[in-house]
Motif scaffolding. Structure first.
Motif, PDB file in Angstrom:
ATOM      1  N   GLN A 153       0.857  -1.179   0.000  1.00  0.00           N
ATOM      2  CA  GLN A 153       0.000   0.000   0.000  1.00  0.00           C
ATOM      3  C   GLN A 153       0.898   1.235   0.000  1.00  0.00           C
ATOM      4  O   GLN A 153       1.381   1.665   1.047  1.00  0.00           O
ATOM      5  CB  GLN A 153      -0.927  -0.007   1.213  1.00  0.00           C
ATOM      6  N   THR A 154       1.087   1.820  -1.190  1.00  0.00           N
ATOM      7  CA  THR A 154       2.008   2.947  -1.307  1.00  0.00           C
ATOM      8  C   THR A 154       1.505   4.180  -0.568  1.00  0.00           C
ATOM      9  O   THR A 154       2.293   5.048  -0.202  1.00  0.00           O
ATOM     10  CB  THR A 154       2.232   3.294  -2.784  1.00  0.00           C
ATOM     11  N   GLY A 155       0.218   4.260  -0.333  1.00  0.00           N
ATOM     12  CA  GLY A 155      -0.325   5.404   0.382  1.00  0.00           C
ATOM     13  C   GLY A 155      -0.576   5.114   1.842  1.00  0.00           C
ATOM     14  O   GLY A 155      -1.250   5.893   2.528  1.00  0.00           O
ATOM     15  N   GLY A 156      -0.033   4.011   2.348  1.00  0.00           N
ATOM     16  CA  GLY A 156      -0.261   3.620   3.732  1.00  0.00           C
ATOM     17  C   GLY A 156       0.756   4.245   4.683  1.00  0.00           C
ATOM     18  O   GLY A 156       1.345   5.297   4.408  1.00  0.00           O
ATOM     19  N   ARG A 157       1.006   3.536   5.795  1.00  0.00           N
ATOM     20  CA  ARG A 157       1.895   4.061   6.829  1.00  0.00           C
ATOM     21  C   ARG A 157       3.338   3.593   6.664  1.00  0.00           C
ATOM     22  O   ARG A 157       4.180   3.890   7.507  1.00  0.00           O
ATOM     23  CB  ARG A 157       1.376   3.663   8.210  1.00  0.00           C
ATOM     24  N   GLY A 158       3.617   2.865   5.589  1.00  0.00           N
ATOM     25  CA  GLY A 158       4.994   2.520   5.283  1.00  0.00           C
ATOM     26  C   GLY A 158       5.417   1.095   5.571  1.00  0.00           C
ATOM     27  O   GLY A 158       6.428   0.626   5.051  1.00  0.00           O
ATOM     28  N   GLY A 159       4.664   0.396   6.400  1.00  0.00           N
ATOM     29  CA  GLY A 159       5.050  -0.953   6.765  1.00  0.00           C
ATOM     30  C   GLY A 159       5.035  -1.926   5.597  1.00  0.00           C
ATOM     31  O   GLY A 159       5.973  -2.706   5.398  1.00  0.00           O
ATOM     32  N   SER A 160       3.978  -1.864   4.794  1.00  0.00           N
ATOM     33  CA  SER A 160       3.864  -2.808   3.684  1.00  0.00           C
ATOM     34  C   SER A 160       4.924  -2.532   2.616  1.00  0.00           C
ATOM     35  O   SER A 160       5.477  -3.462   2.018  1.00  0.00           O
ATOM     36  CB  SER A 160       2.461  -2.749   3.078  1.00  0.00           C
ATOM     37  N   VAL A 161       5.218  -1.268   2.382  1.00  0.00           N
ATOM     38  CA  VAL A 161       6.250  -0.914   1.408  1.00  0.00           C
ATOM     39  C   VAL A 161       7.604  -1.422   1.888  1.00  0.00           C
ATOM     40  O   VAL A 161       8.393  -1.988   1.113  1.00  0.00           O
ATOM     41  CB  VAL A 161       6.286   0.608   1.175  1.00  0.00           C
ATOM     42  N   TRP A 162       7.884  -1.255   3.175  1.00  0.00           N
ATOM     43  CA  TRP A 162       9.158  -1.735   3.724  1.00  0.00           C
ATOM     44  C   TRP A 162       9.265  -3.245   3.561  1.00  0.00           C
ATOM     45  O   TRP A 162      10.310  -3.763   3.162  1.00  0.00           O
ATOM     46  CB  TRP A 162       9.293  -1.355   5.196  1.00  0.00           C
ATOM     47  N   MET A 163       8.194  -3.971   3.865  1.00  0.00           N
ATOM     48  CA  MET A 163       8.223  -5.425   3.750  1.00  0.00           C
ATOM     49  C   MET A 163       8.494  -5.848   2.315  1.00  0.00           C
ATOM     50  O   MET A 163       9.320  -6.725   2.051  1.00  0.00           O
ATOM     51  CB  MET A 163       6.903  -6.013   4.244  1.00  0.00           C
TER      52      MET A 163
END
Length: 207
Positions: free
Chosen positions: A89-99
């Motif tokens: 989720q590129t517009g999320g809080r960053g956790g999914s992008v980091w993973m």
């Protein structure tokens, strides 16, 4: 490649302990969805868990570390590894992008788990409703219900057919019934979709 960050205390959840988990493998299971396999560093057995449980991974976000929770979706009886799936989720809080960008094989992450905030309740029949990545906590529940021989149905909604993660595994069940609905085709009337469900059927929402 090994990388480890500061551990976090388990807190008041009596079912959870602090762990160091190593990413051992990953694969794509849907558009923008990666499955990660995690093992305990050192090869020790992982704690037991029940369908609906999740693990909190401590990720290096911003100026420090932050926890992100992911549902466990594998076999609760398998103490050798845990599996999670993460939607980028590129517009999320960053956790999914980091993973997606950094959780490669060999990376070690501190974690707290398992936590049991969403448990499978006993019922004569089950209706599961999932939206997109919300299928993950329901997968071990469906497996448990199918094993018990009780009737079950799943209404699975996604924005595109490519977002139906684990569709093949769901279609492989010899019991139960799965309705796949692409949300862009038309608005799904959940009231109509569940109108014929018996009153003693338990509804579980994985949206």
């Amino acid at each position: 490649m090994n990388q480890i960050f500061q551990m976090r205390p388990a807190g008041k959840d009596s079912t959870a302990i602090s762990l160091a988990l190593e990413v051992t493998a990953r694969r794509t299971v849907g558009e923008g969805i990666e499955e990660f396999r995690l093992q305990r560093v050192g090869g020790a057995s992982l704690p037991s868990w029940r369908p609906g449980a999740h693990v909190e991974l401590i990720l290096p976000l911003g100026d420090g570390s932050q926890g992100r929770c992911y549902s466990l979706l594998g076999d609760p009886e398998d103490a050798t590894e845990w599996r999670i799936a993460v939607l980028k989720q590129t517009g999320g809080r960053g956790g999914s992008v980091w993973m997606h960008d950094n959780a490669l094989s060999g990376v070690v992450l501190p974690a707290v788990g398992p936590r049991h905030a969403f448990s499978l309740q006993d019922a004569e029949g089950y209706l599961f409703v999932a939206g997109g990545i919300g299928i993950t906590p329901l997968l071990p529940m469906i497996a448990a219900v199918a094993k018990s021989g009780k009737p079950w149905e799943l209404i699975y909604l996604a924005r595109h057919e490519s977002r139906f993660a684990y569709a093949d595994a769901l279609r492989a069940y010899q019991t139960g019934h799965v309705l796949f609905h692409v949300a862009t085709e038309q608005i799904f009337d959940l009231g109509v979709g569940t109108r014929t469900v018996p009153s003693d059927t338990l509804r579980s929402n994985g949206a």
